[in-house]
Motif scaffolding. Structure first.
Motif, short mmCIF file in Angstrom:
data_model
loop_
_atom_site.label_atom_id
_atom_site.label_comp_id
_atom_site.label_asym_id
_atom_site.label_seq_id
_atom_site.Cartn_x
_atom_site.Cartn_y
_atom_site.Cartn_z
N GLU A 164 75.98 71.69 14.49
CA GLU A 164 76.81 71.71 15.70
C GLU A 164 76.85 70.33 16.36
OE1 GLU A 164 78.68 74.49 17.95
OE2 GLU A 164 79.09 73.97 15.87
N ALA A 165 75.72 69.65 16.38
CA ALA A 165 75.70 68.30 16.94
C ALA A 165 76.66 67.40 16.16
CB ALA A 165 74.29 67.73 16.90
N ALA A 166 76.63 67.52 14.85
CA ALA A 166 77.55 66.72 14.02
C ALA A 166 79.00 67.10 14.27
CB ALA A 166 77.20 66.89 12.54
N ARG A 167 79.25 68.38 14.47
CA ARG A 167 80.64 68.86 14.67
C ARG A 167 81.25 68.27 15.93
NH1 ARG A 167 83.23 72.34 17.71
NH2 ARG A 167 81.35 73.22 18.66
N VAL A 168 80.50 68.26 17.02
CA VAL A 168 81.09 67.81 18.30
C VAL A 168 81.10 66.29 18.43
CG1 VAL A 168 80.44 69.97 19.44
CG2 VAL A 168 78.92 67.98 19.63
N LEU A 169 80.33 65.60 17.61
CA LEU A 169 80.29 64.14 17.69
C LEU A 169 81.49 63.50 17.01
CD1 LEU A 169 76.52 63.36 17.00
CD2 LEU A 169 77.81 62.67 19.04
N LYS A 170 81.93 62.40 17.58
CA LYS A 170 82.94 61.57 16.92
C LYS A 170 82.32 60.91 15.70
CE LYS A 170 84.81 60.36 21.50
NZ LYS A 170 84.97 59.26 22.49
N PRO A 171 83.11 60.52 14.71
CA PRO A 171 82.55 59.73 13.60
C PRO A 171 81.84 58.50 14.13
CG PRO A 171 84.78 60.44 13.08
CD PRO A 171 84.54 60.80 14.53
N GLY A 172 80.63 58.27 13.66
CA GLY A 172 79.84 57.17 14.17
C GLY A 172 79.07 57.49 15.44
N GLY A 173 79.22 58.72 15.94
CA GLY A 173 78.50 59.13 17.14
C GLY A 173 77.00 59.22 16.91
N ARG A 174 76.24 59.26 18.02
CA ARG A 174 74.78 59.20 17.93
C ARG A 174 74.12 60.51 18.32
NH1 ARG A 174 77.23 56.02 21.61
NH2 ARG A 174 75.45 55.67 23.00
N LEU A 175 73.03 60.80 17.64
CA LEU A 175 72.12 61.87 17.99
C LEU A 175 70.80 61.22 18.40
CD1 LEU A 175 71.33 64.99 17.94
CD2 LEU A 175 70.51 64.54 15.61
N ALA A 176 70.43 61.32 19.67
CA ALA A 176 69.22 60.68 20.18
C ALA A 176 68.36 61.75 20.84
CB ALA A 176 69.56 59.57 21.17
N ILE A 177 67.20 62.03 20.23
CA ILE A 177 66.42 63.18 20.68
C ILE A 177 64.93 62.87 20.67
CG2 ILE A 177 68.12 64.88 19.90
CD1 ILE A 177 66.48 65.32 17.39
#
Length: 257
Positions: A164-177
């Motif tokens: 889901e995180a990948a789905r809502v992110l734009k290409p090149g978007g970041r996941l910081a957790i």
């Protein structure tokens, strides 16, 4: 990652614990709350002072990731498991009035508190939505950065969360957790214990499997580090020591497609 815990029992335990965190943060939990843990983790003291005090007092995070996130003015951010809003409000200070922050949580008392605090502080760029973090109420590819602190370990289906995180992110978007992981596989007795799940122990995935799940969702791990973090209760401390339960902060980049 096989799901062994009774998910209905787990959800009830998590909601009960974090209802308590929202309403009675001065009580004793398996983990520490509030400004002291945030400051030790690495949050900026001046920026933290601008966050509504009611959100800070109910902060139950396990690490710091904002240095990795590198949020910029005008960006759109989603906070998975936003609780009383501490990280969402902190992010709002970084993206500014031209940015937007969505907080997503499924505990009504946490949402009520966060919404009240946002209104009182006049933070119109922060919006809190009731949902599960594995089914986000947002369209595809609209977010610059997804953040989360000590919450993904509470979800039995971590693969769905990362997808889901990948789905809502734009290409090149970041996941910081920041989250809780383990060095050793947990026993079935621990994994099936909803109390230990709700305390951020039972749902801790083995580090290697955790990172693999993120990569399998379409991310490249750009950076990760282990953080100093200690639980409070004897039960949580014992499980933590035996299985190498630790805090990790990481940055992952959505693969360009």
């Amino acid at each position: 990652m096989t799901i062994l815990v009774n998910t209905e029992e787990l959800e009830a335990k998590v909601k009960d614990m974090y209802r308590h965190v929202a309403q009675q943060p001065q009580d004793r939990f398996h983990f520490e709350l509030g400004a002291p843990v945030a400051l030790r983790a690495g949050y900026d003291a001046d920026r933290l002072a601008d966050v509504p005090a009611g959100a800070v007092e109910s902060f139950a995070g396990v690490g710091h990731f904002f240095d990795l996130a590198d949020l910029q003015a005008g960006e759109t951010v989603v906070d998975l498991g936003s609780g009383s809003g501490m990280d969402a409000f902190y992010a709002a200070g970084l993206v500014g009035p031209t940015g937007h922050v969505y907080g997503v949580d499924f505990t009504q008392e946490q949402l009520d508190k966060a919404r009240r605090l946002a209104t009182e502080a006049g933070l119109e760029q922060v919006e809190f939505r009731e949902a599960r973090i594995e089914t986000l109420p947002l369209p595809d590819a609209v977010v610059d950065c997804v953040i989360s602190n000590g919450v993904i370990n509470l979800c039995p289906d971590k693969n769905a969360v990362f997808a889901e995180a990948a789905r809502v992110l734009k290409p090149g978007g970041r996941l910081a957790i920041a989250d809780i992981i383990s060095e050793q596989p947990l026993t079935d007795a621990i994994v099936c214990n909803a109390d230990l799940w709700a305390s951020c122990i039972g749902g801790a995935a083995q580090q290697e499997l955790y990172l693999q799940a993120i990569e399998s969702a379409g991310f490249t791990i750009a950076a990760h580090r282990l953080n100093p973090y200690e639980f409070i209760s004897d039960q949580a401390r014992n499980a933590s020591a035996k299985y190498g339960v630790k805090s990790i902060s990481l940055l992952a980049i959505k693969t360009e497609r």
